[in-house]
Design an enzyme around this catalytic site. Structure first.
Site, PDB file in Angstrom:
ATOM      1  N   ASP A  14      -2.464  37.566  52.631  1.00  0.00           N
ATOM      2  CA  ASP A  14      -2.874  37.100  53.959  1.00  0.00           C
ATOM      3  C   ASP A  14      -4.398  37.082  54.001  1.00  0.00           C
ATOM      4  OD1 ASP A  14      -3.020  36.397  56.586  1.00  0.00           O
ATOM      5  OD2 ASP A  14      -1.971  38.154  57.372  1.00  0.00           O
ATOM      6  N   ASP A  99      -3.042  30.119  55.824  1.00  0.00           N
ATOM      7  CA  ASP A  99      -3.759  31.305  55.366  1.00  0.00           C
ATOM      8  C   ASP A  99      -2.886  32.446  54.859  1.00  0.00           C
ATOM      9  OD1 ASP A  99      -2.713  31.825  57.832  1.00  0.00           O
ATOM     10  OD2 ASP A  99      -4.534  32.696  58.683  1.00  0.00           O
ATOM     11  N   GLU A 100      -1.612  32.190  54.563  1.00  0.00           N
ATOM     12  CA  GLU A 100      -0.788  33.255  53.999  1.00  0.00           C
ATOM     13  C   GLU A 100       0.355  32.679  53.175  1.00  0.00           C
ATOM     14  OE1 GLU A 100       1.593  35.573  56.774  1.00  0.00           O
ATOM     15  OE2 GLU A 100       1.205  34.102  58.345  1.00  0.00           O
TER      16      GLU A 100
END
Length: 351
Positions: A14, A99-100
């Site tokens: 993350d 973003d993860e």
């Protein structure tokens, strides 16, 4: 349902305050300052807030009238750099958002025995190549890897082993469970379920009665069990966002304003992953919990957030004057199509 005999090695990576971190990296003047990166113009939402800003109560999804839209091409380029690092270790990469992502490193390209060492290497390479920090969680299933990545943010690593997994879940407040939103947490609290241990005390029949199809999922994660596989090249058929109002909405303008952050959230996903859609669907849940949907399929893919807003407004308008208050609104895009974008490298793995 039984636990797999073979222990899997799952990493959840993350990126720390991704959008804000990219902004601070590219503008050294902003480093160490409380900043928020927003989407939208007159009325938008915060996409990410730096950790300095979070100390002041600024957070993602907060309405913002000052934030400027981040360039999606820039963020996509950074995400491709990060994906390239993941691909050095495993082809089993499942993105959750820009973003993860989950990585299955049970059998990895480096032949490394310890998933913890792989996670440390990945974090170090992300820092060296992009100047950004990432937090990571390592465990034997997706649920616990996701929970682990939240434990040492920012720029941290946390491991949950098969030995301590069940105890970790038992001590965890249900409101922190991935997959348990505020409304579900409130329903659990009313049933006396505050922690994983409380959740574990109930059988599947009870949980199905109160939480429907999510009941079995809650039953097993309360025991530290999650057999979902990391799905590489996951193809999403739709993307949606919804929100429940704190007070039932009766007028058109308030409802239309409530759609704006949902439209922006859905559009961010499309921009970040280089996809477009032809079908937009409005979901409305009334105060009495009955719900309806209204859809529109356009001849050409929806090309902008303004166009999506226009379609959603067209679907919303005929519902007024509303016969009863609106409790929840949702926006969904379907018929997703990557081919409508001229340049789309690594879109399936964008992170």
């Amino acid at each position: 349902m039984e636990r797999s005999e073979r222990t899997r090695k799952i990493i959840h990576v993350d990126m720390d305050a991704f959008y804000a971190s990219v902004e601070q990296r590219d503008n050294p003047v902003l480093r160490g300052l409380p900043i928020a990166v927003g989407f939208g113009e007159a009325r938008g939402v915060v996409a990410a807030a730096s950790y300095e800003a979070r100390k002041y109560g600024v957070h993602s999804a907060m309405p913002s009238v000052t934030a400027k839209r981040k360039c999606p091409e820039l963020n996509r380029a950074v995400s491709q750099q990060i994906h390239a690092i993941f691909a050095e270790y495993t082809p089993l990469i499942e993105p959750l958002s820009l973003d993860e992502a989950y990585l299955d490193v049970t059998e990895n390209l480096k032949g490394m025995e310890l998933a913890t060492e792989i996670a440390e290497e990945i974090r170090a390479k992300i820092k060296a190549r992009t100047g950004l920090t990432a937090s990571a969680g390592v465990s034997y299933n997706k649920f616990l890897a996701k929970m682990a990545s939240d434990q040492r943010k920012p720029d941290g690593l946390f491991v949950i082993t098969p030995k301590n997994g069940p105890a970790f879940v038992e001590a965890l407040p249900v409101k922190k469970f991935h997959g348990v939103g505020p409304a579900t947490a409130e329903r659990m609290h009313k049933l006396g379920i505050e922690t994983g241990a409380d959740l574990k005390d109930h059988d599947i029949a009870f949980l199905q009665q109160h939480f429907g199809k999510s009941g079995p999922y809650f039953y097993w994660i309360a025991r530290g069990v999650d057999e979902r596989q990391v799905k590489a090249d996951r193809v999403r058929k739709s993307i949606g966002a919804e929100d429940t109002f704190s007070v039932d909405v009766h007028d058109f303008e308030t409802a239309r304003a409530g759609l704006e952050p949902l439209i922006e959230k859905v559009w961010r996903y499309c921009e970040g992953n280089g996809i477009r859609a032809k079908t937009a669907t409005l979901k409305v849940k009334w105060a009495d919990f009955t719900q309806i949907t209204r859809s529109k399929t356009t001849a050409a893919p929806i090309a902008s957030t303004a166009e999506l807003a226009a379609v959603m407004t067209m679907l919303l308008s005929p519902l007024f004057p509303a016969p009863k208050g609106i409790r929840l609104l949702g926006v969904t895009l379907s018929s997703l199509d990557e081919a409508t974008i001229e340049s789309k490298p690594q879109l399936a793995f964008a992170l």
